[in-house]
Design an enzyme around this catalytic site. Structure first.
Site, PDB file in Angstrom:
ATOM      1  N   TYR A   1       0.815  -1.212   0.000  1.00  0.00           N
ATOM      2  CA  TYR A   1       0.000   0.000   0.000  1.00  0.00           C
ATOM      3  C   TYR A   1       0.854   1.270   0.000  1.00  0.00           C
ATOM      4  O   TYR A   1       0.370   2.345  -0.320  1.00  0.00           O
ATOM      5  CB  TYR A   1      -0.953   0.028   1.208  1.00  0.00           C
ATOM      6  CG  TYR A   1      -2.068  -0.997   1.124  1.00  0.00           C
ATOM      7  CD1 TYR A   1      -2.241  -1.785  -0.009  1.00  0.00           C
ATOM      8  CD2 TYR A   1      -2.960  -1.174   2.177  1.00  0.00           C
ATOM      9  CE1 TYR A   1      -3.249  -2.727  -0.088  1.00  0.00           C
ATOM     10  CE2 TYR A   1      -3.975  -2.120   2.110  1.00  0.00           C
ATOM     11  CZ  TYR A   1      -4.112  -2.892   0.973  1.00  0.00           C
ATOM     12  OH  TYR A   1      -5.118  -3.826   0.898  1.00  0.00           O
TER      13      TYR A   1
ATOM     14  N   LYS B   1       3.246 -15.503   1.450  1.00  0.00           N
ATOM     15  CA  LYS B   1       3.147 -16.172   0.140  1.00  0.00           C
ATOM     16  C   LYS B   1       4.577 -16.499  -0.273  1.00  0.00           C
ATOM     17  O   LYS B   1       5.045 -16.121  -1.366  1.00  0.00           O
ATOM     18  CB  LYS B   1       2.429 -15.224  -0.835  1.00  0.00           C
ATOM     19  CG  LYS B   1       2.009 -15.857  -2.142  1.00  0.00           C
ATOM     20  CD  LYS B   1       0.875 -16.839  -2.023  1.00  0.00           C
ATOM     21  CE  LYS B   1       0.618 -17.519  -3.361  1.00  0.00           C
ATOM     22  NZ  LYS B   1      -0.224 -18.715  -3.267  1.00  0.00           N
TER      23      LYS B   1
ATOM     24  N   ASP C   1      -3.396 -18.055   0.576  1.00  0.00           N
ATOM     25  CA  ASP C   1      -4.575 -18.691  -0.038  1.00  0.00           C
ATOM     26  C   ASP C   1      -5.111 -19.798   0.868  1.00  0.00           C
ATOM     27  O   ASP C   1      -6.329 -19.919   1.076  1.00  0.00           O
ATOM     28  CB  ASP C   1      -4.244 -19.234  -1.435  1.00  0.00           C
ATOM     29  CG  ASP C   1      -2.898 -19.935  -1.507  1.00  0.00           C
ATOM     30  OD1 ASP C   1      -2.075 -19.758  -0.589  1.00  0.00           O
ATOM     31  OD2 ASP C   1      -2.659 -20.669  -2.486  1.00  0.00           O
TER      32      ASP C   1
ATOM     33  N   ASP D   1      -5.455  -6.944   5.478  1.00  0.00           N
ATOM     34  CA  ASP D   1      -6.653  -6.186   5.120  1.00  0.00           C
ATOM     35  C   ASP D   1      -7.773  -7.167   4.781  1.00  0.00           C
ATOM     36  O   ASP D   1      -8.909  -7.074   5.283  1.00  0.00           O
ATOM     37  CB  ASP D   1      -6.318  -5.303   3.902  1.00  0.00           C
ATOM     38  CG  ASP D   1      -7.386  -4.280   3.600  1.00  0.00           C
ATOM     39  OD1 ASP D   1      -8.411  -4.269   4.312  1.00  0.00           O
ATOM     40  OD2 ASP D   1      -7.221  -3.511   2.645  1.00  0.00           O
TER      41      ASP D   1
ATOM     42  N   ASP E   1     -10.958  -8.723   7.584  1.00  0.00           N
ATOM     43  CA  ASP E   1     -12.371  -8.552   7.228  1.00  0.00           C
ATOM     44  C   ASP E   1     -13.073  -9.906   7.129  1.00  0.00           C
ATOM     45  O   ASP E   1     -14.208 -10.063   7.575  1.00  0.00           O
ATOM     46  CB  ASP E   1     -12.516  -7.812   5.895  1.00  0.00           C
ATOM     47  CG  ASP E   1     -12.639  -6.313   6.089  1.00  0.00           C
ATOM     48  OD1 ASP E   1     -12.505  -5.861   7.250  1.00  0.00           O
ATOM     49  OD2 ASP E   1     -12.862  -5.592   5.103  1.00  0.00           O
TER      50      ASP E   1
END
Ligand code: NAD
Length: 357
Positions: free
Chosen positions: A142, A192, A224, A248, A252
């Site tokens: 980000y 990852k 994943d 992020d 959620d």
């Protein structure tokens, strides 16, 4: 213990839930012999109306001097059309930046009494759900440079950079391991590393920091798989630590499966200044001023503050148990109401919690 708190009630239901949260804190102070002094400061829409800025300098100064910061929520339709540079949300981003808050702690907890609201099958959550996502908040893709959209060889291309230095990973790792020490002593680092070089460094540093916490059991998952495991078997997790982008999404996902936005607390922590504690929900303008808001997320944010900022374990547990007992005894606000339960307004449900402290 004597501590000074900065209180930012904000907009919409913010002032309603904050005043109820502070009633609970006052009762805890009385019961356990602490003193919490409080200074109310402006943020968000109300700050725009009164000062022209969503984050007045006086707010930043007061927060920097405080031992902890409590926030209600910011925003509302009346500020949706103003200059984007001074929107209420800018106040929130601004205070996180000013306080150097690089870690976001988001517990996702399903109280068994609210299992009916959970989006997962009952057999999957039979052992409950009580995990915490620790998300890196100020680095990663980000904020990484270079980033942009440009024309290369006649085609438009867009790109970002996922970058972490070892210090950024180390400091978030310490936050996660320390949080795990106050919980079930398990950390799952999500990356990852099978594809991304940045994740290989992430994993290397997590392994180094883990040596300082021999009591904590460490595991690793690719993102994943982590997303899948969260819905397949969420009770395997205690603390999940991950980067900004993955956090992020996973935070959620973890909170939505509980089905109760009015129940979820959060903390944002840094190294230099005090942490900021707030419910994860917004200012709920649709129910503001009607006494319908659920104050339990704010009350649980105050429990997080007591535990993570002041190491007051007994006091935090006292609040959590009182909330649990309130639900067990059948009291509900409208957002978590079920047939056969007793409907309460914002003040009434807080009364029930205070009776049970
Ligand atoms: P929201 O979380 O405010 O509301 C979503 C839905 O959940 C609404 O129906 C609301 O009534 C309900 N709800 C939320 N909290 C509740 C509570 N404590 N008790 C009972 N019901 C509750 O999200 P939104 O509607 O997308 O956003 C409204 C405003 O809040 C916007 O201006 C948005 O920018 C802002 N916002 C602020 C924050 C923050 O301050 N941290 C976070 C998210 C959204």
């Amino acid at each position: 213990m004597k501590k000074h708190l900065c209180i930012m009630a904000g907009d919409g239901i913010g002032p309603e839930i904050m005043s109820q949260g502070l009633r609970v804190l006052d009762k805890i102070a009385e019961k356990f012999g602490h003193e919490f002094t409080k200074e109310e400061v402006l943020i968000g829409g109300i700050a725009i109306d009164k000062t022209g800025s969503p984050l007045p300098d006086a707010t930043v100064e007061a927060c920097k001097k405080a031992d902890a910061v409590l926030l209600g929520a910011v925003g509302g339709p009346q500020w949706d059309t103003i200059d984007p540079a001074i929107r209420p949300e800018k106040g929130l981003l601004g205070i996180r930046k000013a306080l150097g808050l690089f870690a976001n702690l988001r517990p996702a907890r399903l109280f068994p009494e609210l299992a009916g609201a959970c989006l997962l099958r009952p057999d999957i959550v039979k052992d409950g759900l009580d995990l915490m996502v620790v998300r890196e908040l100020t680095g990663g893709i980000y904020f990484g440079k270079p980033a942009g959209v440009e024309v290369r060889d006649g085609k438009r291309v867009g790109y970002n950079t996922m970058i972490y230095n070892e210090d950024e990973v180390r400091r978030i790792a310490h936050i996660a391991f320390k949080a795990a020490m106050k919980r079930k002593k398990k950390v799952c680092s999500v990356d990852k590393a099978n594809v991304l070089d940045v994740s290989r460094l992430w994993r290397e540093i997590i392994l180094e920091v883990a040596k300082e916490y021999p009591e904590v059991e460490l595991s690793h998952l690719y993102v994943d798989n982590a997303a899948m495991q969260l819905v397949r078997d969420p009770s395997q997790f205690d603390v999940i630590v991950t980067s900004n982008l993955f956090g992020d999404i996973l935070s959620d996902e973890a909170s939505v499966i509980t089905g109760s936005i009015g129940m979820l607390a959060s903390a944002s922590l840094g190294n230099e200044y005090a942490g900021l504690y707030e419910p994860i929900h917004g200012s709920a303008p649709d129910i503001a001023g009607q006494g319908k808001a659920n104050p339990l997320a704010t009350i649980l944010s105050i429990a997080m503050m007591l535990l993570h900022e002041f190491d007051l374990e007994k006091e935090a547990l006292c609040i959590e148990n009182a909330v649990r007992k309130t639900l067990q005894d059948g009291y509900r606000t409208g957002d978590i109401m079920e047939e056969g339960k007793i409907l309460c307004n914002t003040t009434e449900i807080t009364d029930r919690v205070i009776e049970r402290l």
